[in-house]
Write a protein that holds these residues in place. Structure first.
Motif, PDB file in Angstrom:
ATOM      1  N   ILE A  34       2.417   8.657  -6.509  1.00 25.16           N
ATOM      2  CA  ILE A  34       1.754   8.068  -7.448  1.00 25.16           C
ATOM      3  C   ILE A  34       1.684   6.212  -7.612  1.00 25.16           C
ATOM      4  O   ILE A  34       3.205   5.506  -7.178  1.00 25.16           O
ATOM      5  CB  ILE A  34       2.421   8.249  -9.338  1.00 25.16           C
ATOM      6  N   GLY A  35       0.281   6.153  -7.370  1.00 18.16           N
ATOM      7  CA  GLY A  35       0.212   4.469  -7.565  1.00 18.16           C
ATOM      8  C   GLY A  35      -0.360   3.680  -8.246  1.00 18.16           C
ATOM      9  O   GLY A  35      -1.223   4.394  -9.032  1.00 18.16           O
ATOM     10  N   PRO A  73       1.019  -1.247   0.075  1.00 18.08           N
ATOM     11  CA  PRO A  73       0.186   0.255  -0.181  1.00 18.08           C
ATOM     12  C   PRO A  73       0.942   1.097  -0.345  1.00 18.08           C
ATOM     13  O   PRO A  73       2.736   1.408   0.501  1.00 18.08           O
ATOM     14  CB  PRO A  73      -0.984  -0.086   1.417  1.00 18.08           C
ATOM     15  N   LEU A  74       0.002   2.330  -0.549  1.00 20.09           N
ATOM     16  CA  LEU A  74       1.646   3.506  -0.717  1.00 20.09           C
ATOM     17  C   LEU A  74       0.329   4.408  -0.262  1.00 20.09           C
ATOM     18  O   LEU A  74      -2.032   4.357   0.281  1.00 20.09           O
ATOM     19  CB  LEU A  74       0.925   3.951  -2.157  1.00 20.09           C
ATOM     20  N   VAL A  85      -2.745   4.653 -13.143  1.00 16.22           N
ATOM     21  CA  VAL A  85      -2.121   4.690 -11.688  1.00 16.22           C
ATOM     22  C   VAL A  85      -2.850   6.625 -11.283  1.00 16.22           C
ATOM     23  O   VAL A  85      -3.447   6.851 -12.261  1.00 16.22           O
ATOM     24  CB  VAL A  85      -0.616   5.263 -11.863  1.00 16.22           C
ATOM     25  N   ALA A  86      -2.442   6.448 -10.555  1.00 11.87           N
ATOM     26  CA  ALA A  86      -3.340   7.120 -10.143  1.00 11.87           C
ATOM     27  C   ALA A  86      -2.466   8.529  -8.386  1.00 11.87           C
ATOM     28  O   ALA A  86      -1.373   7.925  -8.160  1.00 11.87           O
ATOM     29  CB  ALA A  86      -4.975   7.241  -9.543  1.00 11.87           C
ATOM     30  N   THR A  87      -2.830   9.602  -8.144  1.00 18.27           N
ATOM     31  CA  THR A  87      -2.702   9.910  -6.702  1.00 18.27           C
ATOM     32  C   THR A  87      -4.333  10.206  -6.120  1.00 18.27           C
ATOM     33  O   THR A  87      -5.085  10.244  -6.429  1.00 18.27           O
ATOM     34  CB  THR A  87      -2.257  11.407  -6.524  1.00 18.27           C
ATOM     35  N   ILE A  88      -4.136  10.021  -4.948  1.00 22.11           N
ATOM     36  CA  ILE A  88      -5.161  10.093  -4.163  1.00 22.11           C
ATOM     37  C   ILE A  88      -4.785  11.207  -3.146  1.00 22.11           C
ATOM     38  O   ILE A  88      -4.311  11.116  -2.163  1.00 22.11           O
ATOM     39  CB  ILE A  88      -5.957   8.768  -3.323  1.00 22.11           C
ATOM     40  N   ALA A  89      -5.435  11.766  -2.635  1.00 20.24           N
ATOM     41  CA  ALA A  89      -5.522  13.241  -1.577  1.00 20.24           C
ATOM     42  C   ALA A  89      -5.882  13.156   0.072  1.00 20.24           C
ATOM     43  O   ALA A  89      -6.660  11.882   0.162  1.00 20.24           O
ATOM     44  CB  ALA A  89      -5.942  14.682  -2.281  1.00 20.24           C
ATOM     45  N   PRO A  90      -5.553  13.794   0.763  1.00 23.21           N
ATOM     46  CA  PRO A  90      -5.946  13.245   2.291  1.00 23.21           C
ATOM     47  C   PRO A  90      -7.344  13.408   2.339  1.00 23.21           C
ATOM     48  O   PRO A  90      -7.910  12.778   3.168  1.00 23.21           O
ATOM     49  CB  PRO A  90      -5.334  13.739   2.525  1.00 23.21           C
ATOM     50  N   ASP A  91      -7.668  14.069   1.391  1.00 17.57           N
ATOM     51  CA  ASP A  91      -9.423  14.544   1.365  1.00 17.57           C
ATOM     52  C   ASP A  91      -9.902  13.479   0.280  1.00 17.57           C
ATOM     53  O   ASP A  91     -11.391  13.000   0.184  1.00 17.57           O
ATOM     54  CB  ASP A  91     -10.077  15.871   0.933  1.00 17.57           C
TER      55      ASP A  91
END
Length: 447
Positions: free
Chosen positions: A300-301, A292-293, A335-341
């Motif tokens: 980016i994961g 997990p990232l 591939v994506a990024t996920i923000a804290p919110d």
């Protein structure tokens, strides 16, 4: 059946479905579809020539009423693609323009609603088996996220053989009881002339509308402008917002998962981001080893999803082959990024949009957005080309007014980190795209 309950429960609507070939009331659609259902009942699976007209809507509705799985065939499919889909699916009949042609039956009865064939970028197209329950769960979740009701009028001109145009664009109105106007082709003029409250489009469609101020302003009364199937460039997002007074709603999905992430009708919209997971859907990022990232908005994961909208499996000669899951998680290949919110930004396909250059991981979309800020640039696609020193070289293919490639490289370098600038820029007359407007980057890499 439960998926199409609104056909029985809703009051009649004289022009429930409108296409360039004509219109049908809800009762007439039900009558025609019921007659067809009686003709194909018991068939293991049927293929439908998915032309953008009333015959396709009737065929799809009739097959669902009969409980017979549907295989939509692109009307512009080449002979090899068409033959592969018919042979691989084992369709017992082909519905085309209201005509029914029987085919040799080669498959046992299949418990599914749809079999959608993938684009085949890594081999022959694969049949993705989707259940009625997955479709119902997805449409109901989107109805909540988009405040989509029977009072809406949906307008679009998308192909009727993909998730966007068929599942959302046809089955959505049939399930929710709203009116559907299909424009035949998704031109700015056709969208502007069709009075609706919700419009569906892909980035190519929205880019052309944003470039036609009169057409864009005609959509100002609409409640929602929804974009999907590929990332919407930030300049197009901003242009639509300025001309229509409404920021577009972006969403994310794929054939195997249906729609899993979306911005909300009553919430924030962020350019370059696709929103939050739909109710019941889980998402996570992992690295190449599956670890997990963090959801920090930067890392980016590889994006994995789980939930009730997943496919049942892939069609095989022996039946349905379940998807390979990791602890219940489906690997999207994106591939994506996920923000804290919880907001998601899709970088792109891991195979083409995550560029590993000089020890850095660079998302192609970020570089494309920077290029599109240049006043001369109309379209841009960025890929990683194998390089003996860097591993991959950031390379841009650009459709633009006269401009020097070196000027574009310097333009990006002034706005992004130095390692994200293109090392090479090729000026081209056009970018290769598929029917949904997605750039076929594998063709550019092989350039």
């Amino acid at each position: 059946m439960r998926l199409l309950a609104s056909l029985y429960e809703s009051a009649d609507l004289p022009d429930a479905v409108v296409t360039p070939s004509g219109s049908l009331s809800r009762h007439d659609l039900l009558e025609q579809a019921s007659r067809l259902a009686g003709r194909i009942a018991g068939a293991p699976i049927v293929a439908v020539e998915a032309t953008p007209d009333l015959s396709t809507v009737v065929a799809v509705t009739g097959a669902l009423l009969a409980g017979v799985p549907i295989v939509p065939i692109p009307p512009d499919a080449g002979d090899l693609e068409r033959a592969h889909i018919l042979r691989d699916s084992g369709a017992a009949a082909l519905l085309s323009g209201g005509d029914l042609a029987e085919l040799p039956v080669t498959r046992e009865t299949l418990d599914a609603a749809l079999v959608l064939y993938t684009s085949g970028t890594t081999g022959a197209p694969k049949g993705v088996v989707i259940s009625p329950g997955a479709i119902a769960a997805d449409l109901d979740a989107l109805a909540g996220a988009w405040q989509w009701t029977a009072d809406d009028t949906l307008v679009h001109g998308l192909p009727l053989y993909h998730v966007h145009g068929l599942v959302l664009g046809v089955l959505g109105p049939l399930r929710l009881g709203c009116r559907l106007i299909h424009t035949g082709r998704p031109t700015p003029q056709a969208y502007a002339a069709a009075p609706g409250t919700v419009y569906f489009g892909v980035p190519t469609v929205w880019s052309r509308i944003a470039a036609d101020p009169a057409a864009a302003r005609a959509l100002a009364p609409a409640r929602l402008l929804v974009s999907g199937s590929a990332p919407l460039p930030a300049p197009v997002f901003d242009g639509l917002a300025a001309l229509t007074g409404r920021s577009p709603v972006e969403r994310y999905g794929m054939t195997e998962t249906l729609i899993t992430v979306s911005a909300r009708a009553g919430g924030e919209r962020r350019p370059g981001q696709v929103g939050l997971p739909l109710p019941g859907v889980g998402t996570r990022l992992v690295d190449e080893s599956g670890a997990p990232l963090p959801s920090d908005g930067v890392t980016i994961g590889h994006l994995q999803v789980q939930g009730p909208t997943l496919l049942d499996g892939y069609l095989s000669p022996d039946g349905v082959r379940p998807p390979e899951l990791t602890g219940g998680w489906f690997p999207t290949g994106d591939v994506a990024t996920i923000a804290p919110d919880g907001w998601h930004r899709i970088v792109g396909r891991a195979s083409t949009d995550l560029i590993k250059t000089g020890g850095y991981r660079v998302g192609a979309g970020e570089v494309e957005d920077a290029l599109l800020l240049h006043p001369a640039v109309r379209e841009a696609a960025v890929v990683g080309i194998p390089h003996p020193d860097l591993g991959e070289q950031i390379t841009a293919f650009v459709v633009a007014d006269p401009v020097a490639p070196a000027d574009l490289i310097d333009f990006v370098a002034a706005r992004l980190a130095a390692h994200k600038r293109p090392r090479a820029v090729h000026l081209v007359d056009g970018l290769p795209r598929n029917a949904m407007g997605k750039v076929q980057k594998s063709l550019l890499i092989a350039h």
